[in-house]
Structure formats: structure tokens, C-alpha cells
Design a protein around this motif. Sequence first.
Motif, PDB file in Angstrom:
ATOM      1  N   UNK B 137       0.844  -1.200   0.000  1.00  0.00           N
ATOM      2  CA  UNK B 137       0.000   0.000   0.000  1.00  0.00           C
ATOM      3  C   UNK B 137       0.874   1.242   0.000  1.00  0.00           C
ATOM      4  N   UNK B 138       1.941   1.185   0.762  1.00  0.00           N
ATOM      5  CA  UNK B 138       2.875   2.316   0.819  1.00  0.00           C
ATOM      6  C   UNK B 138       3.436   2.611  -0.568  1.00  0.00           C
ATOM      7  N   UNK B 139       3.811   1.544  -1.273  1.00  0.00           N
ATOM      8  CA  UNK B 139       4.382   1.715  -2.621  1.00  0.00           C
ATOM      9  C   UNK B 139       3.341   2.282  -3.588  1.00  0.00           C
ATOM     10  N   UNK B 140       2.122   1.848  -3.451  1.00  0.00           N
ATOM     11  CA  UNK B 140       1.062   2.301  -4.363  1.00  0.00           C
ATOM     12  C   UNK B 140       0.795   3.796  -4.201  1.00  0.00           C
ATOM     13  N   UNK B 141       1.099   4.323  -3.006  1.00  0.00           N
ATOM     14  CA  UNK B 141       0.856   5.740  -2.747  1.00  0.00           C
ATOM     15  C   UNK B 141       1.921   6.669  -3.322  1.00  0.00           C
ATOM     16  N   UNK B 142       2.924   6.102  -3.963  1.00  0.00           N
ATOM     17  CA  UNK B 142       3.992   6.892  -4.582  1.00  0.00           C
ATOM     18  C   UNK B 142       3.412   8.035  -5.418  1.00  0.00           C
ATOM     19  N   UNK B 143       3.765   9.241  -5.078  1.00  0.00           N
ATOM     20  CA  UNK B 143       3.320  10.397  -5.853  1.00  0.00           C
ATOM     21  C   UNK B 143       1.863  10.780  -5.644  1.00  0.00           C
ATOM     22  N   UNK B 144       1.193  10.164  -4.681  1.00  0.00           N
ATOM     23  CA  UNK B 144      -0.230  10.467  -4.468  1.00  0.00           C
ATOM     24  C   UNK B 144      -0.485  10.767  -2.999  1.00  0.00           C
ATOM     25  N   UNK B 145      -1.426  11.692  -2.770  1.00  0.00           N
ATOM     26  CA  UNK B 145      -1.802  11.958  -1.383  1.00  0.00           C
ATOM     27  C   UNK B 145      -2.755  10.853  -0.917  1.00  0.00           C
ATOM     28  N   UNK B 146      -3.737  10.582  -1.768  1.00  0.00           N
ATOM     29  CA  UNK B 146      -4.701   9.532  -1.478  1.00  0.00           C
ATOM     30  C   UNK B 146      -4.651   8.499  -2.602  1.00  0.00           C
ATOM     31  N   UNK B 147      -5.209   7.310  -2.359  1.00  0.00           N
ATOM     32  CA  UNK B 147      -5.292   6.301  -3.419  1.00  0.00           C
ATOM     33  C   UNK B 147      -6.108   6.863  -4.578  1.00  0.00           C
ATOM     34  N   UNK B 148      -7.083   7.711  -4.241  1.00  0.00           N
ATOM     35  CA  UNK B 148      -7.911   8.314  -5.279  1.00  0.00           C
ATOM     36  C   UNK B 148      -7.293   9.541  -5.919  1.00  0.00           C
ATOM     37  N   UNK B 149      -6.098   9.911  -5.485  1.00  0.00           N
ATOM     38  CA  UNK B 149      -5.422  11.085  -6.040  1.00  0.00           C
ATOM     39  C   UNK B 149      -5.443  12.235  -5.051  1.00  0.00           C
ATOM     40  N   UNK B 150      -5.990  13.359  -5.517  1.00  0.00           N
ATOM     41  CA  UNK B 150      -6.003  14.564  -4.693  1.00  0.00           C
ATOM     42  C   UNK B 150      -7.068  14.473  -3.596  1.00  0.00           C
ATOM     43  N   UNK B 151      -8.122  13.749  -3.893  1.00  0.00           N
ATOM     44  CA  UNK B 151      -9.190  13.569  -2.906  1.00  0.00           C
ATOM     45  C   UNK B 151      -9.448  12.096  -2.673  1.00  0.00           C
ATOM     46  N   UNK B 152     -10.113  11.795  -1.584  1.00  0.00           N
ATOM     47  CA  UNK B 152     -10.388  10.370  -1.301  1.00  0.00           C
ATOM     48  C   UNK B 152     -11.422   9.835  -2.281  1.00  0.00           C
ATOM     49  N   UNK B 153     -11.285   8.550  -2.568  1.00  0.00           N
ATOM     50  CA  UNK B 153     -12.206   7.888  -3.479  1.00  0.00           C
ATOM     51  C   UNK B 153     -12.479   6.479  -3.008  1.00  0.00           C
ATOM     52  N   UNK B 154     -12.959   5.690  -3.925  1.00  0.00           N
ATOM     53  CA  UNK B 154     -13.375   4.313  -3.646  1.00  0.00           C
ATOM     54  C   UNK B 154     -12.287   3.509  -2.933  1.00  0.00           C
ATOM     55  N   UNK B 155     -11.082   3.549  -3.447  1.00  0.00           N
ATOM     56  CA  UNK B 155      -9.994   2.757  -2.866  1.00  0.00           C
ATOM     57  C   UNK B 155      -9.674   3.237  -1.451  1.00  0.00           C
ATOM     58  N   UNK B 156      -9.712   4.561  -1.241  1.00  0.00           N
ATOM     59  CA  UNK B 156      -9.450   5.082   0.103  1.00  0.00           C
ATOM     60  C   UNK B 156     -10.508   4.592   1.084  1.00  0.00           C
ATOM     61  N   UNK B 157     -11.757   4.584   0.649  1.00  0.00           N
ATOM     62  CA  UNK B 157     -12.820   4.100   1.534  1.00  0.00           C
ATOM     63  C   UNK B 157     -12.635   2.625   1.850  1.00  0.00           C
ATOM     64  N   UNK B 158     -12.129   1.876   0.863  1.00  0.00           N
ATOM     65  CA  UNK B 158     -11.927   0.442   1.074  1.00  0.00           C
ATOM     66  C   UNK B 158     -10.732   0.185   1.988  1.00  0.00           C
ATOM     67  N   UNK B 159      -9.666   0.953   1.809  1.00  0.00           N
ATOM     68  CA  UNK B 159      -8.455   0.778   2.619  1.00  0.00           C
ATOM     69  C   UNK B 159      -8.613   1.455   3.977  1.00  0.00           C
ATOM     70  N   UNK B 160      -9.500   2.449   4.028  1.00  0.00           N
ATOM     71  CA  UNK B 160      -9.649   3.333   5.182  1.00  0.00           C
ATOM     72  C   UNK B 160      -9.775   2.687   6.538  1.00  0.00           C
ATOM     73  N   UNK B 161     -10.313   1.481   6.595  1.00  0.00           N
ATOM     74  CA  UNK B 161     -10.475   0.839   7.907  1.00  0.00           C
ATOM     75  C   UNK B 161      -9.141   0.704   8.618  1.00  0.00           C
ATOM     76  N   UNK B 162      -8.056   0.554   7.836  1.00  0.00           N
ATOM     77  CA  UNK B 162      -6.727   0.398   8.427  1.00  0.00           C
ATOM     78  C   UNK B 162      -6.328   1.652   9.219  1.00  0.00           C
TER      79      UNK B 162
END
Lengths: 248, 226
Positions: B137-162
Amino acid sequence: MYSATGINCTPMAGAVVEDVKVLGLPLIPFVIRVLIALRLKRVEYELVEVQIAEPKSEILVKSNPVYKKIPVLLHRGKSICESAVIVQYIDEEWSDGSGSSSILPADPFDRALVRFWAAYIDDKLPAPVRALRWGTEAEKAAELAGQIRQALGLLEEAFVECGKGKGFFGGDAVGYLDIALGSCLGWIRALEKAKSVKLLDAEKLPRLTGWAERFLAEESVKGLVPDADEYQKFYAAAEARTSATPAA
Amino acid sequence: MVAAAAEVKLLGMWASPAVRRVEWALQMKGIEYEYVEEDLANKSAALLRHNPIHKQVPVLLHCGRAVTDSLLILEYIDETWLETPLLPRDPYHRASARFWAKFAEENCREATRKAFFARGEERSEAIEQLREQLQRLDEELEGKKFFGGVEIGFADLAVGWLAFWLGVSEEVAGFTAMDAKKLPRFAAWMDDFLRVPVIRDNLPPREKTVEFFSYYRDQQLAAAAK
């Protein structure tokens, strides 16, 4: 026809020609799903067979570093992994706007319904199918066959709600759930033959039995779901290799 | 268009991360809904009727029809209420979001569950496996604030429980998987995610959650020992 060695043969009429590769093996249901979806969209592809046992093919490890599993779709320099994700990608990438060749239904509730049942299939079928195929205890075999039959029983009921009186889970045409279950038909038939057990029992599961026949006869499916004998040949060869290997 | 409150009902349980995920989505879209707290030790007739196979929360009821499985509910919400999209438009980015959501839901949950319950020798291996998932997950965030980019999106909501429940699990079970120095992007993401108002204002009380999972862990371990 697309040869298993990964060479495009005769292009389909009206086919979309782009550089699409599928890393996979023709016997694996999860791979078959992707191939059916591409056929439905009339997208030409190249099936690139890879080594899934160690040492895995480099291209597989590079394009699916997280899971190192097939299928992987390679398109426009990107790799897409996980059969459910790939099939939805195919549906969305090659959407003709009018929805006529849609793999998923249009209505959000129906979409949730087919996704639910597709996830149910992945949750309930692969483990007992594999365990039954490779297991040796008779008692355990009966239990596993029971689990498979139970899952198919629920899908028999689900066919009513999803198909809405038509021939496929997707209604008039093959759709997402047809692909999810249909891709497993070769596996199921092979298991029935190898283990002399009834799983897709015509008497107990008449709707699914009728559906299976229709599904396998579909143009987009023909030739993609191997029959029981092809699986048998593969298993026999795998077993021969295992017994030929000296014990560690 | 905001749905009338009577139209949308959510069967949930206050400590469940899967339920919160649905609430975050509903709140992001400004959808009014009626929340019904379920006693999972004594499941309601409604829950059993609407989710007969898995008998789990969350269940979303919309115009009387039930949608189950939190990630499926998120997609349903996104496809029914089109403002504030959760999934991006581009098919590849949608595929990527779904992939990481599945990864968070399957791999990360399983790894956390293992580390949570593991004892003795199995424990260090379970923790190491969890760290590997977090590393991805850390690697996937390379160059991004959120998984969804600038704002939270579907992936952030799915990962968010962590972002919340990983810390709870670590505290309850007494292990440390998260390492802010080794996983700086993921650490930053956890902070940023929890700061998003819709998330920040929709989390269970921490102490109560720790108590609940402590009790749950003891119960499960005792049952396994029998």
C-alpha cells in the motif's frame, strides 16, 4: 480461432484491433472468463501462456507483482489483474455507449446482484473443486461434493431472480454472472467424470442444466470452455510428472 | 438529489469497519439515511431476511431492496447517486481502484486477522505478512496523497479501515505492524485520511472500540481453545 500458443489466426468480422494480451492458460476458469468477455466485445487478443508454477514467468511476476497469478490483461502498456476486475474493465473500456453489448446489466441493483453471486461463486466453488480433485479420502470427498452441490443449488434459485425468465443469468444474452459460472463448467464436468460424482445434476438442477447447454453453445463461448476429457489429459500429465519426480 | 430518509436504510453495527465504510460513502454524497443498529448476538428478522446467505452487516435497503457486502454497496451507491463520484471515470483507473479495494478487503483484512489472533510462534510470521501488505500500500501511494489522487475515493474508503482499526488491533492484541519510518507514505495517508471531515466525524469512539475488540478477541480465543 485463437491458438493456445498465442498466435492470432482469422480475425472476427467487425473485430476491434488493438494490442491486447492475456497472460494465462486455457484451462483455468478465471482466464476463460477474460477470453469470453473479450470475445463478447469482439476484441482481438493474444493469449500468452505463462509458467505459473515456480519459477514463474518473468512477464507474469512483472505485470502482477502483488499476486503473481493469472489472468493478467495487458492493454496500452498497463496491466490489469483479478478476473472480476478485468471483466469489468473490458466492459467499460469497450463500451459502445448504447449498452447493447454490455456484460454487466444497466440497473445498479441488478449490477449489485450479479456481482454478489459472482463473488459467491469465487468464495464457494474453487476450494472444494480443487480439494475434491486432488484429495483421496472418500469421506471428505462426499462432504466436498455436498458443498459444491449446495452452492450450485443456491445458484439454481438465483437464476430465477437474475435471468427474469430468460435464457441466461444476464437475460437475453450472456452476461457477467453467466461468464463467472460458465467458465467453471469444464472444471465441474471433469470432476464429475474423474470422481464419478453428480454435481450439476439434471434432475435436481434443471434450470442450471438447461442454462449450461445454452451457454456452451453460444458463439462467444464456443471452444473456450474445455470439455472434461481435455481436463483429464492435463490432470493425468500433471500426475505423471508428480510421480516421476523422485521423493525429496 | 438527496434521497428521502425513509428510502435508504442501513443495517449496521457501531464497531464494524465495513459498516463505517458505507456510512462514509453515504455522507460524502449527502444521502440521508436511517441507521439501524443490529445486535449481532441476536440478529433481527430484517437482517436475516435481507442477507440470508451471509447474515452480516452492513445491509443497505433502498426502496425496499437489499444490497449486501460493503464494497458492492459502495459501487451501488456510486452508480445510483451520481454526485461526488467515488470511482474515477477512466476504465483503467477504475480497475486500479477496484484492485486495491479487493487487496485491502481480502489480503489486508486476512493478514490483520491472523496477526490479531496469532500466538506463540505463528505471531511473528503473521505480523511480518501484515507488514508486507502495508508495504504494498505504501508503494502504491507513490506520488499520491490519497489512493484516489487529490481527494479520497473508492480505494481510500476500502483501505480506510486500516487508518483506525489497525491501531485498535495492535493495541488490543499487543503487536506493532505499522512503522511510520519504514512506511512513510502510508503513515501520511493514515493521518490525511483521518483528517477528512466526513471520516473524522464518523468514527466510533476509540476507547469503546478497543474494549469491544478486546472482549471479542478473548471470546474467540476461548472458543478456539475448547
